[in-house]
Design an enzyme around this catalytic site. Structure first.
Site, PDB file in Angstrom:
ATOM      1  N   GLU A 166     -56.397 -12.612 -18.019  1.00 41.16           N
ATOM      2  CA  GLU A 166     -56.889 -11.694 -16.992  1.00 41.16           C
ATOM      3  C   GLU A 166     -58.316 -12.073 -16.590  1.00 41.16           C
ATOM      4  O   GLU A 166     -58.969 -12.867 -17.290  1.00 41.16           O
ATOM      5  CB  GLU A 166     -56.851 -10.256 -17.548  1.00 41.16           C
ATOM      6  CG  GLU A 166     -55.456  -9.787 -17.980  1.00 41.16           C
ATOM      7  CD  GLU A 166     -54.552  -9.386 -16.807  1.00 41.16           C
ATOM      8  OE1 GLU A 166     -54.764  -9.858 -15.672  1.00 41.16           O
ATOM      9  OE2 GLU A 166     -53.620  -8.598 -17.054  1.00 41.16           O
ATOM     10  N   HIS A 226     -54.714 -13.937 -12.320  1.00 44.79           N
ATOM     11  CA  HIS A 226     -54.396 -14.333 -13.696  1.00 44.79           C
ATOM     12  C   HIS A 226     -53.355 -15.455 -13.717  1.00 44.79           C
ATOM     13  O   HIS A 226     -52.520 -15.575 -12.821  1.00 44.79           O
ATOM     14  CB  HIS A 226     -53.972 -13.148 -14.566  1.00 44.79           C
ATOM     15  CG  HIS A 226     -52.608 -12.569 -14.322  1.00 44.79           C
ATOM     16  ND1 HIS A 226     -52.380 -11.216 -14.331  1.00 44.79           N
ATOM     17  CD2 HIS A 226     -51.409 -13.125 -14.091  1.00 44.79           C
ATOM     18  CE1 HIS A 226     -51.095 -10.984 -14.128  1.00 44.79           C
ATOM     19  NE2 HIS A 226     -50.480 -12.137 -13.962  1.00 44.79           N
ATOM     20  N   ASN A 251     -54.361 -10.621  -9.277  1.00 47.84           N
ATOM     21  CA  ASN A 251     -55.788 -10.603  -9.648  1.00 47.84           C
ATOM     22  C   ASN A 251     -56.253 -11.994 -10.091  1.00 47.84           C
ATOM     23  O   ASN A 251     -57.335 -12.145 -10.628  1.00 47.84           O
ATOM     24  CB  ASN A 251     -56.060  -9.558 -10.736  1.00 47.84           C
ATOM     25  CG  ASN A 251     -55.310  -9.849 -12.031  1.00 47.84           C
ATOM     26  OD1 ASN A 251     -54.655 -10.874 -12.158  1.00 47.84           O
ATOM     27  ND2 ASN A 251     -55.417  -8.943 -12.986  1.00 47.84           N
ATOM     28  N   ASP A 296     -46.142 -17.091 -22.060  1.00 52.63           N
ATOM     29  CA  ASP A 296     -46.641 -15.807 -22.568  1.00 52.63           C
ATOM     30  C   ASP A 296     -45.469 -14.929 -22.980  1.00 52.63           C
ATOM     31  O   ASP A 296     -44.307 -15.255 -22.716  1.00 52.63           O
ATOM     32  CB  ASP A 296     -47.539 -15.107 -21.523  1.00 52.63           C
ATOM     33  CG  ASP A 296     -46.939 -15.098 -20.122  1.00 52.63           C
ATOM     34  OD1 ASP A 296     -45.724 -15.322 -19.995  1.00 52.63           O
ATOM     35  OD2 ASP A 296     -47.682 -14.863 -19.159  1.00 52.63           O
TER      36      ASP A 296
HETATM   37  C1  GLP Z   1     -46.803 -12.154 -14.810  1.00 48.61           C
HETATM   38  C2  GLP Z   1     -46.779 -13.379 -15.708  1.00 48.61           C
HETATM   39  C3  GLP Z   1     -47.424 -14.544 -15.052  1.00 48.61           C
HETATM   40  C4  GLP Z   1     -46.883 -14.672 -13.653  1.00 48.61           C
HETATM   41  C5  GLP Z   1     -47.333 -13.522 -12.825  1.00 48.61           C
HETATM   42  C6  GLP Z   1     -46.864 -13.574 -11.395  1.00 48.61           C
HETATM   43  O1  GLP Z   1     -47.813 -11.268 -15.114  1.00 48.61           O
HETATM   44  N1  GLP Z   1     -47.393 -13.182 -16.972  1.00 48.61           N
HETATM   45  O2  GLP Z   1     -47.165 -15.701 -15.808  1.00 48.61           O
HETATM   46  O3  GLP Z   1     -47.371 -15.843 -13.091  1.00 48.61           O
HETATM   47  O4  GLP Z   1     -46.878 -12.348 -13.425  1.00 48.61           O
HETATM   48  O5  GLP Z   1     -45.590 -13.029 -11.289  1.00 48.61           O
HETATM   49  P1  GLP Z   1     -44.763 -12.930  -9.977  1.00 48.61           P
HETATM   50  O6  GLP Z   1     -44.227 -14.284  -9.719  1.00 48.61           O
HETATM   51  O7  GLP Z   1     -43.674 -11.946 -10.309  1.00 48.61           O
HETATM   52  O8  GLP Z   1     -45.650 -12.466  -8.888  1.00 48.61           O
END
Ligand code: GLP
Length: 235
Positions: free
Chosen positions: A137, A132, A130, A61
């Site tokens: 989302e 995702h 959440n 992403d």
């Molecule tokens: C972001 C990314 C996701 C990632 C998520 C968790 O929003 N778009 O791909 O998996 O956060 O991130 P973290 O590892 O910082 O909790």
């Protein structure tokens, strides 16, 4: 389930190393704090001889609306965390083409690029609180494709975007349907703050309210957790 974050990260780095040992490896890279530890383990593995020179990589992403080269972009993050410290060639790391003026063309062109590379062998995924994955989302369709999405307030807060005057409000993400086409998937979660979400994703019903739950339908999805993130699962 592994006892600590370091063990999780090095286990994931070993899965990447096994993929890299195959011809023409194509890896889907994710960002975020969880993946930062995985990147560190990959750098350590690189110092012990793992070469990423033959890897083709696709970012899961990317934020929409940041100036080219902005250090908050996921492309910059991967450049800093993985390209510079290893031999992963920058020109083989693709990101969603967020600079395209025709927004509707972003997803299809990125998907065509993934197909032209032969599809993704190993997709790395973190998980948002959440539920995702990528920026799919809650409510995202299990057949969704790569597209522009609005970020939820909770995701903007989790990623610190709500504290910036010009923090992105939209992103491009591979869709759930796109992610499910990867030949293998590794979902990584660490920390007690992910325990409830992990329990819903892994042991709850497959439901759009928890997008990561669709991974239950993938034949080759491994979930790598530390003890804290696994706390909501039956032993
Ligand atoms: C972001 C990314 C996701 C990632 C998520 C968790 O929003 N778009 O791909 O998996 O956060 O991130 P973290 O590892 O910082 O909790």
């Amino acid at each position: 389930m592994l006892p600590a974050v370091a063990a999780v990260s090095s286990a994931v780095a070993e899965l990447v190393a096994a993929c890299v040992a195959e011809p023409h490896p194509v890896i889907g890279l994710a960002t975020g704090a969880t993946m930062a530890s995985v990147d560190d383990a990959l750098i350590a593995r690189h110092r012990r001889g793992l070469s990423l020179a033959g890897v083709t990589a696709f970012l899961l992403d990317e934020y929409l609306g940041l100036p080219l080269g902005d250090e908050r972009s996921f492309r910059s993050e991967v450049q800093r965390r993985l390209v510079e410290p290893t031999d992963l060639p920058a020109e083989r790391v693709a990101a969603p083409p967020v600079e395209r003026p025709d927004r509707a063309g972003i997803g299809p062109s990125y998907e065509a690029q993934i197909r032209a590379a032969g599809g993704i062998d190993l997709q790395l995924l973190g998980i948002g609180r959440n539920g995702h994955i990528g920026f799919n989302e809650p409510g995202s369709s299990p057949t969704s494709r790569t597209r522009v999405v609005d970020l939820t307030p909770s995701t903007r807060a989790a990623n610190g975007l709500d504290r910036m005057a010009d923090g992105p409000r939209q992103a491009v993400t591979m869709g759930l349907g796109t992610i499910l086409e990867a030949r293998s998937i590794v979902l990584v979660a660490t920390g007690a703050h992910k325990a409830e979400t992990v329990a819903r994703a892994v042991a709850g019903p497959v439901d759009p309210s928890c997008p990561a739950s669709v991974l239950q339908q993938h034949p080759r999805c491994q979930v790598v957790l530390d003890a804290s993130a696994a706390a909501g699962l039956a032993p």
